[in-house]
Enzyme design. Structure first.
Site, PDB file in Angstrom:
ATOM      1  N   SER A 134      32.382  -2.355  29.699  1.00 20.50           N
ATOM      2  CA  SER A 134      31.099  -2.370  30.397  1.00 20.50           C
ATOM      3  C   SER A 134      30.576  -3.796  30.489  1.00 20.50           C
ATOM      4  O   SER A 134      30.908  -4.647  29.652  1.00 20.50           O
ATOM      5  CB  SER A 134      30.104  -1.519  29.604  1.00 20.50           C
ATOM      6  OG  SER A 134      28.798  -1.744  30.040  1.00 20.50           O
ATOM      7  N   TYR A 147      25.484   0.218  21.632  1.00 21.48           N
ATOM      8  CA  TYR A 147      26.400   0.517  22.735  1.00 21.48           C
ATOM      9  C   TYR A 147      27.177  -0.727  23.191  1.00 21.48           C
ATOM     10  O   TYR A 147      28.397  -0.706  23.310  1.00 21.48           O
ATOM     11  CB  TYR A 147      25.639   1.137  23.915  1.00 21.48           C
ATOM     12  CG  TYR A 147      26.529   1.370  25.108  1.00 21.48           C
ATOM     13  CD1 TYR A 147      27.497   2.376  25.091  1.00 21.48           C
ATOM     14  CD2 TYR A 147      26.443   0.573  26.244  1.00 21.48           C
ATOM     15  CE1 TYR A 147      28.351   2.581  26.166  1.00 21.48           C
ATOM     16  CE2 TYR A 147      27.285   0.770  27.330  1.00 21.48           C
ATOM     17  CZ  TYR A 147      28.232   1.778  27.285  1.00 21.48           C
ATOM     18  OH  TYR A 147      29.077   1.969  28.356  1.00 21.48           O
TER      19      TYR A 147
HETATM   20  N1  LIG Z   1      28.402   5.043  34.340  1.00 26.55           N
HETATM   21  C1  LIG Z   1      28.132   3.783  34.029  1.00 26.55           C
HETATM   22  O1  LIG Z   1      27.153   3.190  34.505  1.00 26.55           O
HETATM   23  C2  LIG Z   1      29.037   3.023  33.102  1.00 26.55           C
HETATM   24  C3  LIG Z   1      28.877   1.639  33.000  1.00 26.55           C
HETATM   25  C4  LIG Z   1      29.713   0.928  32.171  1.00 26.55           C
HETATM   26  C5  LIG Z   1      30.705   1.563  31.465  1.00 26.55           C
HETATM   27  N2  LIG Z   1      30.832   2.909  31.566  1.00 26.55           N
HETATM   28  C6  LIG Z   1      31.902   3.549  30.784  1.00 26.55           C
HETATM   29  O2  LIG Z   1      32.648   4.384  31.646  1.00 26.55           O
HETATM   30  C7  LIG Z   1      33.284   5.402  30.877  1.00 26.55           C
HETATM   31  C8  LIG Z   1      33.150   6.730  31.590  1.00 26.55           C
HETATM   32  O3  LIG Z   1      31.789   7.115  31.624  1.00 26.55           O
HETATM   33  P1  LIG Z   1      31.119   7.841  32.868  1.00 26.55           P
HETATM   34  O4  LIG Z   1      30.158   6.891  33.461  1.00 26.55           O
HETATM   35  O5  LIG Z   1      32.132   8.457  33.739  1.00 26.55           O
HETATM   36  O6  LIG Z   1      30.264   8.930  32.082  1.00 26.55           O
HETATM   37  P2  LIG Z   1      30.288  10.535  32.119  1.00 26.55           P
HETATM   38  O7  LIG Z   1      30.127  11.048  33.494  1.00 26.55           O
HETATM   39  O8  LIG Z   1      29.273  10.945  31.081  1.00 26.55           O
HETATM   40  O9  LIG Z   1      31.744  10.908  31.614  1.00 26.55           O
HETATM   41  C9  LIG Z   1      32.119  10.659  30.299  1.00 26.55           C
HETATM   42  C10 LIG Z   1      33.454  11.325  30.057  1.00 26.55           C
HETATM   43  O10 LIG Z   1      33.787  11.132  28.678  1.00 26.55           O
HETATM   44  C11 LIG Z   1      34.027  12.397  28.078  1.00 26.55           C
HETATM   45  N3  LIG Z   1      33.569  12.428  26.700  1.00 26.55           N
HETATM   46  C12 LIG Z   1      32.312  12.189  26.227  1.00 26.55           C
HETATM   47  N4  LIG Z   1      32.263  12.392  24.910  1.00 26.55           N
HETATM   48  C13 LIG Z   1      33.524  12.774  24.537  1.00 26.55           C
HETATM   49  C14 LIG Z   1      34.111  13.155  23.303  1.00 26.55           C
HETATM   50  N5  LIG Z   1      33.407  13.192  22.167  1.00 26.55           N
HETATM   51  N6  LIG Z   1      35.425  13.490  23.289  1.00 26.55           N
HETATM   52  C15 LIG Z   1      36.147  13.492  24.431  1.00 26.55           C
HETATM   53  N7  LIG Z   1      35.654  13.144  25.619  1.00 26.55           N
HETATM   54  C16 LIG Z   1      34.354  12.801  25.668  1.00 26.55           C
HETATM   55  C17 LIG Z   1      33.239  13.384  28.929  1.00 26.55           C
HETATM   56  O11 LIG Z   1      33.846  14.668  28.896  1.00 26.55           O
HETATM   57  P3  LIG Z   1      33.364  15.901  27.993  1.00 26.55           P
HETATM   58  O12 LIG Z   1      31.869  15.851  27.910  1.00 26.55           O
HETATM   59  O13 LIG Z   1      33.936  17.057  28.740  1.00 26.55           O
HETATM   60  O14 LIG Z   1      34.048  15.671  26.693  1.00 26.55           O
HETATM   61  C18 LIG Z   1      33.395  12.809  30.326  1.00 26.55           C
HETATM   62  O15 LIG Z   1      34.599  13.249  30.917  1.00 26.55           O
HETATM   63  C19 LIG Z   1      32.648   5.341  29.485  1.00 26.55           C
HETATM   64  O16 LIG Z   1      33.538   4.694  28.596  1.00 26.55           O
HETATM   65  C20 LIG Z   1      31.416   4.479  29.686  1.00 26.55           C
HETATM   66  O17 LIG Z   1      31.063   3.774  28.507  1.00 26.55           O
HETATM   67  C21 LIG Z   1      30.026   3.661  32.365  1.00 26.55           C
END
Ligand SMILES: NC(=O)c1ccc[n+]([C@@H]2O[C@H](COP(=O)([O-])OP(=O)(O)OC[C@H]3O[C@@H](n4cnc5c(N)ncnc54)[C@H](OP(=O)(O)O)[C@@H]3O)[C@@H](O)[C@H]2O)c1
Length: 292
Positions: A134, A147
């Site tokens: 991130s 975070y």
């Molecule tokens: N969206 C942003 O703005 C942003 C910015 C920077 C970085 N990121 C990074 O991008 C990545 C993906 O996030 P996203 O934005 O796509 O968020 P998201 O829509 O909340 O998806 C998160 C994914 O991680 C899984 N997950 C969460 N907790 C988990 C656990 N305990 N065990 C296994 N799987 C788990 C969730 O699936 P389940 O709930 O089904 O387990 C879901 O598939 C993350 O690493 C996040 O830090 C996101």
């Protein structure tokens, strides 16, 4: 046909990365807690692309589940460490169980899977690893929370391994994906406000850019799929820290409303899967806060 394992593939960026890999004909292993959701995605990708997709219903913040996924990654050609979550609360207000789960998910699990995948890749002389990090890893974004520090680990580990003599001499490549605000369930799950549209990237776009990057002959060690966020990440890395104390400076971008979150918000499936995970942890309940 090669095999790719994607964590956090039920929603958001992980699901879009799975779709982008499926379009390129890779067989997939998709891991997440939301069993029904990830099974549905798998069935759709199999029938649309004629690939084989296996699912692992796993909580990556739990050691036994993490080990099951680690077993499945040993013969993978591509590992995408995408599963992750944030905690939109200040460090001193969280329950320790919440911090522990976030660190297991954002720090320990990606390292464990990388540790399981890398030896086989080096032996076979091919492989790609994508660690989703991130822009918060590049400076004090989300001030007062862990975070950013948790996402710095993946970025630092990627760079440390990618620039090592062993990896430089090998066709195996590691890439850290440095993302800014992207459309997904992430912000709701963490209990923080989404960014203004100008700063928001589409999940499909970042997923396609990331998958394209790891398919290059020499993938970049760091991939920032947006000019805006390249500038922001560069600025954050070099910004004199004393400027962060100026009133109002970058408040919207760098400060989570620590302690101002609605304790009931963000308890959706993305915060806890389809089943038993969508409940408050016992300790967190005492603090009126969410479980990751
Ligand atoms: N969206 C942003 O703005 C942003 C910015 C920077 C970085 N990121 C990074 O991008 C990545 C993906 O996030 P996203 O934005 O796509 O968020 P998201 O829509 O909340 O998806 C998160 C994914 O991680 C899984 N997950 C969460 N907790 C988990 C656990 N305990 N065990 C296994 N799987 C788990 C969730 O699936 P389940 O709930 O089904 O387990 C879901 O598939 C993350 O690493 C996040 O830090 C996101």
């Amino acid at each position: 046909m090669s095999k790719a394992l994607v964590t956090g593939a039920s929603y958001g960026i992980g699901a879009d990365i799975a779709r982008a890999l499926a379009r390129r004909g890779h067989d997939l292993v998709l891991a997440a807690r939301s069993g029904e959701t990830v099974d549905r995605l798998a069935a759709g990708l199999e029938s649309e692309h004629g690939i084989t997709v296996r699912t692992l219903h796993a909580d990556l913040a739990a050691e036994a589940d993490m080990e099951r996924v680690a077993e499945a990654v040993c013969d993978a050609d591509i590992l995408v460490n995408n599963a992750g979550a944030g905690l939109g609360m200040s460090f001193e207000r969280t329950a320790w169980t919440q911090e522990q789960r976030m660190l297991m998910l954002n720090v320990v699990a990606p390292a464990r899977l990388l540790h399981a995948a890398l030896p086989g890749m080096l032996l076979r002389g091919s492989g790609r690893i994508l660690n989703v990090s991130s822009v918060a890893a590049t400076g004090p974004v989300w001030q007062g929370t862990t975070y950013g520090a948790s996402k710095s680990f993946g970025l630092a580990l990627t760079e440390s391994l990618a620039y090592s003599r062993r990896l430089r001499a090998s066709p195996v490549a590691l890439t850290a994906l440095v993302l800014g605000h992207t459309t997904s369930r992430f912000h709701e799950a963490a209990g923080i406000a989404p960014s203004p549209p100008l700063l928001t990237l589409a999940s499909e776009y970042v997923a396609e850019r990331a998958v394209r990057a790891i398919h290059q002959r020499r993938p970049p060690v760091v991939c920032v799929p947006s000019l805006r966020y390249k500038l922001i990440a560069g600025l954050l890395q070099h910004l004199p820290r004393r400027l962060l104390t100026l009133p109002g400076l970058a408040d919207d971008f760098t400060t989570v409303a620590c302690g101002d979150v609605d304790p009931g918000a963000g308890m959706s499936a993305s915060a806890g899967g389809d089943g038993e995970h969508g409940v408050l942890a016992a300790e967190a309940r005492g603090h009126g806060e969410r479980q990751l």
